[in-house]
Enzyme design. Structure first.
Site, PDB file in Angstrom:
ATOM      1  N   LYS A 120       0.809  -1.222   0.000  1.00 38.77           N
ATOM      2  CA  LYS A 120       0.000   0.000   0.000  1.00 38.77           C
ATOM      3  C   LYS A 120       0.839   1.268   0.000  1.00 38.77           C
ATOM      4  O   LYS A 120       0.353   2.339  -0.353  1.00 38.77           O
ATOM      5  CB  LYS A 120      -0.955   0.019   1.208  1.00 38.77           C
ATOM      6  CG  LYS A 120      -2.148  -0.910   1.068  1.00 38.77           C
ATOM      7  CD  LYS A 120      -3.232  -0.524   2.052  1.00 38.77           C
ATOM      8  CE  LYS A 120      -4.452  -1.403   1.945  1.00 38.77           C
ATOM      9  NZ  LYS A 120      -5.468  -1.059   2.940  1.00 38.77           N
ATOM     10  N   LYS A 201      -5.846 -10.304  -6.992  1.00 36.51           N
ATOM     11  CA  LYS A 201      -6.991 -10.596  -6.129  1.00 36.51           C
ATOM     12  C   LYS A 201      -8.157  -9.657  -6.454  1.00 36.51           C
ATOM     13  O   LYS A 201      -7.932  -8.473  -6.696  1.00 36.51           O
ATOM     14  CB  LYS A 201      -6.532 -10.369  -4.681  1.00 36.51           C
ATOM     15  CG  LYS A 201      -7.414 -10.971  -3.641  1.00 36.51           C
ATOM     16  CD  LYS A 201      -6.933 -10.572  -2.253  1.00 36.51           C
ATOM     17  CE  LYS A 201      -7.330  -9.165  -1.909  1.00 36.51           C
ATOM     18  NZ  LYS A 201      -7.540  -8.897  -0.484  1.00 36.51           N
ATOM     19  N   LYS A 204     -11.877  -4.757  -3.325  1.00 31.87           N
ATOM     20  CA  LYS A 204     -12.956  -3.820  -3.012  1.00 31.87           C
ATOM     21  C   LYS A 204     -12.675  -2.421  -3.539  1.00 31.87           C
ATOM     22  O   LYS A 204     -13.572  -1.625  -3.711  1.00 31.87           O
ATOM     23  CB  LYS A 204     -13.019  -3.707  -1.489  1.00 31.87           C
ATOM     24  CG  LYS A 204     -14.233  -4.253  -0.867  1.00 31.87           C
ATOM     25  CD  LYS A 204     -13.945  -4.605   0.570  1.00 31.87           C
ATOM     26  CE  LYS A 204     -14.184  -3.480   1.517  1.00 31.87           C
ATOM     27  NZ  LYS A 204     -13.251  -3.363   2.599  1.00 31.87           N
TER      28      LYS A 204
HETATM   29  P1  AMP Z   1     -10.810  -6.244   2.025  1.00 21.65           P
HETATM   30  O1  AMP Z   1     -11.758  -6.419   0.904  1.00 21.65           O
HETATM   31  O2  AMP Z   1      -9.397  -6.257   1.536  1.00 21.65           O
HETATM   32  O3  AMP Z   1     -11.137  -5.149   2.976  1.00 21.65           O
HETATM   33  O4  AMP Z   1     -10.926  -7.572   2.896  1.00 21.65           O
HETATM   34  C1  AMP Z   1     -12.012  -7.928   3.700  1.00 21.65           C
HETATM   35  C2  AMP Z   1     -11.935  -9.414   3.999  1.00 21.65           C
HETATM   36  O5  AMP Z   1     -12.257 -10.172   2.832  1.00 21.65           O
HETATM   37  C3  AMP Z   1     -10.535  -9.868   4.427  1.00 21.65           C
HETATM   38  O6  AMP Z   1     -10.608 -10.871   5.410  1.00 21.65           O
HETATM   39  C4  AMP Z   1      -9.935 -10.400   3.157  1.00 21.65           C
HETATM   40  O7  AMP Z   1      -8.935 -11.343   3.372  1.00 21.65           O
HETATM   41  C5  AMP Z   1     -11.157 -10.996   2.466  1.00 21.65           C
HETATM   42  N1  AMP Z   1     -10.993 -10.878   1.025  1.00 21.65           N
HETATM   43  C6  AMP Z   1     -10.741  -9.731   0.350  1.00 21.65           C
HETATM   44  N2  AMP Z   1     -10.644  -9.958  -0.968  1.00 21.65           N
HETATM   45  C7  AMP Z   1     -10.814 -11.285  -1.136  1.00 21.65           C
HETATM   46  C8  AMP Z   1     -10.819 -12.138  -2.280  1.00 21.65           C
HETATM   47  N3  AMP Z   1     -10.628 -11.678  -3.508  1.00 21.65           N
HETATM   48  N4  AMP Z   1     -11.050 -13.448  -2.091  1.00 21.65           N
HETATM   49  C9  AMP Z   1     -11.273 -13.916  -0.862  1.00 21.65           C
HETATM   50  N5  AMP Z   1     -11.279 -13.184   0.260  1.00 21.65           N
HETATM   51  C10 AMP Z   1     -11.051 -11.878   0.140  1.00 21.65           C
END
Ligand code: AMP
Ligand code: TRP
Length: 334
Positions: A120, A201, A204
């Site tokens: 980041k 990945k 969001k």
């Molecule tokens: P974030 O979207 O990065 O804020 O992540 C929120 C939660 O969702 C965290 O526990 C991440 O590890 C999980 N997460 C985020 N993106 C993915 C993805 N593409 N596949 C699976 N889990 C995810």
């Protein structure tokens, strides 16, 4: 009897999501579904981690809306606020207070080693101290509640391990204080990849058209996102990790259909990629519909969500405050 004591024999589970960007199917399968599945046999606490969101710039009005939206999605995804605690991190000052204390027991080198911080902060002219310190706040979230398990996606495992190391260090100095938490990463769907680029990945905060399927997307948006998904120039449809685009689509199909891999491979044996994408879109649309219906119903019912969050904060406070007092006592504060 307190909420805490009633459930003493169950494993305590804590997790959180930041109220920024748009929740997608990766968040759904990586976190929310696991959470819902475990709520009978576990003692769950699910947090909206708004203080983590401000480690990068946020628009105040938008942030406020996102906090509500995320809370609504938790409930709509099936988290039962009577069985689990749902609350907003900034409603409980014990989180920031413990984060500060834990800071003072965490070598900077541990923070600088975090992959997420490195990613980041890469190529940025300026990053906030909060971004570096983010894992101390996450450790506080987890350790305040004597958490046993932290269900997260693969990328958050390192932060949970850091929380464990901080806990261990504190316990070594002051005697047993914190429970040592463990990250729980689901085997299937731990890492849903971007539809436009299956080497990254699904994120969001990636707003590129066709990158993700969001939980509140319309059927048309979902069909369009899958129709555009990157695959390859081969034709055979099978689970093959060396074909990341196809593999990702099949993995999503597996999760949403509940079918086994051999069943899926035989179902698509004589079909082409566009048929797979069409069927995949339908299975995801149907899978998200109950969540979307519940979400819109909840949001149309003023006051209900606020009540759920106020109750959640009260229950969380009952657990967090005694823990913080114990910590302050041990280190000679207050
Ligand atoms: P974030 O979207 O990065 O804020 O992540 C929120 C939660 O969702 C965290 O526990 C991440 O590890 C999980 N997460 C985020 N993106 C993915 C993805 N593409 N596949 C699976 N889990 C995810
Ligand atoms: N850092 C996590 C993420 O971005 C969110 C988070 C904050 C969290 N505190 C937590 C997850 C405590 C689990 C437990 O995904």
């Amino acid at each position: 009897m307190s909420f805490d004591r009633l459930k003493i024999s169950k494993k305590r589970v804590f997790s959180g999501i930041q109220p920024s960007g748009n929740l997608h199917i990766g968040n759904f399968v990586g976190v929310l579904k696991q959470w819902v599945a475990s709520q009978e046999e576990k003692d769950n606490i699910f947090c909206i981690v708004d203080l983590h969101a401000i480690t990068v710039p946020q628009d105040p009005k938008e942030l406020k809306g996102k906090i509500r939206e995320l809370a609504g999605l938790y409930v709509a995804a099936g988290i039962d606020f009577q069985k689990s605690i749902i609350f907003v991190q900034s409603h409980i000052p014990a989180h920031t207070e413990l984060a500060w204390i834990l800071n003072c027991y965490t070598p900077i080198g541990w923070m600088l080693k975090m992959t997420q911080f490195k990613e980041k902060s890469e190529n940025k002219e300026s990053v906030s101290t909060g971004l570096l310190d983010y894992p101390a706040l996450m450790a506080a979230d987890i350790l305040l509640y004597d958490t046993d398990e932290v269900p997260v996606g693969e990328d958050q495992k390192q932060h949970v391990e850091l929380a464990r190391n901080i806990a261990q260090r504190f316990n070594n100095i002051y005697g047993p204080t914190f429970k040592l938490p463990e990250a729980v990463v689901p085997k299937v769907g731990a890492r849903i990849m971007g539809l436009d680029d299956p080497t990254v990945k699904m994120s969001k905060s990636n707003f590129k058209l066709g990158h993700a399927v969001h939980l509140l997307d319309s059927p048309e948006q979902i069909r369009a996102a899958f129709a555009r998904a990157t695959t390859d120039s081969l034709t055979e449809i099978r689970f093959d990790q060396s074909r990341p685009g196809l593999y990702n689509l099949l993995e999503i199909y597996e999760i949403f259909s509940g079918l086994t891999r051999p069943e899926i491979e035989s179902k698509f044996a004589d079909k082409n990629y566009s048929q797979l994408k069409e069927e995949l879109a339908e299975v995801v649309i149907a899978g998200l519909k109950p969540l979307q219906d519940k979400y819109h119903q909840l949001m149309g019912d003023p006051g209900t969500l606020e009540k759920i969050l106020a109750e959640g904060a009260e229950k969380a406070r009952q657990i967090a405050e005694p823990k913080l007092r114990e910590v302050k006592n041990k280190i000679g504060l207050g």
